[in-house]
Design an enzyme around this catalytic site. Structure first.
Site, PDB file in Angstrom:
ATOM      1  N   LYS A 200      -2.305   2.500  -2.809  1.00 21.96           N
ATOM      2  CA  LYS A 200      -3.039   1.329  -1.343  1.00 21.96           C
ATOM      3  C   LYS A 200      -4.653   1.964  -1.282  1.00 21.96           C
ATOM      4  O   LYS A 200      -4.787   3.058  -1.818  1.00 21.96           O
ATOM      5  CB  LYS A 200      -2.528   1.871  -0.122  1.00 21.96           C
ATOM      6  CG  LYS A 200      -3.371   1.380   0.747  1.00 21.96           C
ATOM      7  CD  LYS A 200      -2.269   1.203   2.549  1.00 21.96           C
ATOM      8  CE  LYS A 200      -3.200   1.691   3.352  1.00 21.96           C
ATOM      9  NZ  LYS A 200      -1.970   1.090   4.588  1.00 21.96           N
ATOM     10  N   LYS A 223     -11.395   4.864   5.809  1.00 21.10           N
ATOM     11  CA  LYS A 223     -10.215   5.453   5.183  1.00 21.10           C
ATOM     12  C   LYS A 223     -10.111   5.798   3.665  1.00 21.10           C
ATOM     13  O   LYS A 223      -9.368   6.364   3.112  1.00 21.10           O
ATOM     14  CB  LYS A 223      -9.101   5.019   5.894  1.00 21.10           C
ATOM     15  CG  LYS A 223      -8.662   4.817   7.539  1.00 21.10           C
ATOM     16  CD  LYS A 223      -7.241   3.854   7.084  1.00 21.10           C
ATOM     17  CE  LYS A 223      -7.058   3.638   9.088  1.00 21.10           C
ATOM     18  NZ  LYS A 223      -5.810   3.039   8.642  1.00 21.10           N
ATOM     19  N   LYS A 254      -1.847  -2.344  -2.694  1.00 24.08           N
ATOM     20  CA  LYS A 254      -2.476  -2.902  -1.906  1.00 24.08           C
ATOM     21  C   LYS A 254      -3.877  -2.496  -1.802  1.00 24.08           C
ATOM     22  O   LYS A 254      -4.613  -1.522  -2.096  1.00 24.08           O
ATOM     23  CB  LYS A 254      -1.725  -2.874  -0.748  1.00 24.08           C
ATOM     24  CG  LYS A 254      -2.247  -3.587   1.033  1.00 24.08           C
ATOM     25  CD  LYS A 254      -1.317  -3.029   1.846  1.00 24.08           C
ATOM     26  CE  LYS A 254      -2.273  -3.317   3.179  1.00 24.08           C
ATOM     27  NZ  LYS A 254      -1.514  -2.652   4.583  1.00 24.08           N
TER      28      LYS A 254
END
Length: 331
Positions: A200, A223, A254
């Protein structure tokens, strides 16, 4: 070895008509490939559009069964569930994630009663529950990996108890797959599957999703210390390998279309069930162009989904799932 040359070999012959194109197609998209992500909220009688995701709504629990019924009727095999947690239920530790009567658990129980054969995929991460918008526990302005994993384990057991079939950790904490797997097995829940968000990326394509959950405005910083650097490809293989070793049954990449190369590498290297998330930003771009008359929505939708199959996906999480299923049924 030569496979022929022009004029004896003419590749256009196999494109001559529709039935031949069908016979020689290397990949096919079907309803079985589709997972529908849905958003639900507290309250009653509510069906609120997500402004940045045309055609996507947040629905209250009393409308959830009716909202989901068309997907079941079309044969979509599974839903991915995302709760819109009210601000007053959020805190620094994300403790609402472990509440057995939280919005996610109530939705899971409702859907399992209404549609027992429908697969339910539960998002395991703390960003829907924290007041700072991060996927883990914040300690001195940093996400603390091991403290976060401890909460994620309790969240996972909570969702499994509520009837979630597949837990999908999307947090990107190190070691969480092994910890969750061990906890499930210790509670005789070895049949609960783990679909790891193994690769991700810290992507710009998540913006509309955060609008839908109401977490975008809460997010402090970014993040990048736990989600992957978009520059890296080899690192994705290491992430996948670690999660498989810890007990992941399926893996996910993702975002989707900007990372088709990662999907292909993962599938070629590991030959395990591999999924992709056609994320909110991807969906929003297609819808914005279609709503402006710049592209054909249905053709772009199906072409984008077929690209995931060509790259090696077993399935795709997509907000187009219901519309794509209808189109495939009537094609």
């Amino acid at each position: 070895m030569s496979l022929g040359r022009f004029p004896a070999t003419r590749l256009r012959r196999n494109r001559h008509d529709a039935f031949t194109r069908r016979l020689v197609a290397e990949n096919k998209l079907s309803v079985d490939d589709l997972i529908w992500p849905i958003f639900f909220t507290e309250g009653s009688g509510m069906q609120t559009p997500v402004a940045s995701m045309p055609g996507v709504d947040r629905v209250s629990l009393d409308r959830l069964e009716a909202h989901v019924e068309p997907a079941v009727r079309l044969g979509i095999p599974a839903l991915a569930l995302f709760p819109v947690t009210p601000k007053e239920a959020r805190d620094a530790e994300g403790t609402e994630a472990t509440n057995p009567d939280n919005l996610m658990c109530r939705a899971a129980r409702l859907l399992k009663r209404a549609f027992p054969e429908l697969g339910l995929i539960g998002d395991v991460a703390l960003d829907p529950y924290t007041d700072h918008g991060h996927d883990g526990v914040l300690r001195n302005e940093r996400i603390h990996n091991d403290d976060s994993v401890a909460v994620l384990v309790r969240q996972s057991l909570n969702q499994a108890e509520a009837g979630i079939d597949i837990l999908a950790p999307s947090d990107m904490m190190d070691g969480r797959i092994g910890a969750i797997r061990a906890a499930l097995d210790a509670q005789d829940r070895s049949d609960v599957r783990l679909m790891s968000y193994a690769a991700k990326y810290a992507s710009a394509f998540y913006g509309p999703f955060r609008d839908a959950l109401g977490s975008g405005a809460l997010l402090r910083g970014d993040k990048k210390t736990y989600q992957m650097d978009p520059a890296n490809s080899d690192e994705a293989l290491r992430e996948v390998e670690l999660d498989l070793a810890e007990g992941a049954d399926m893996v996910m990449v993702k975002p989707g279309m900007p990372y088709l190369d990662i999907i292909r590498r993962v599938r070629d290297r590991f030959a395990v069930p591999t999924f992709a998330y056609q994320v909110s930003g991807e969906y929003a771009m297609i819808m914005a162009a279609a709503n402006n008359g710049w592209i054909d929505r249905d053709r772009a939708m199906l072409e984008s989904l077929l690209a995931f199959k060509r790259a090696g996906c077993n399935g795709i999480l997509t907000y187009f799932a219901v519309d794509a299923a209808r189109t495939l049924h009537y094609a």
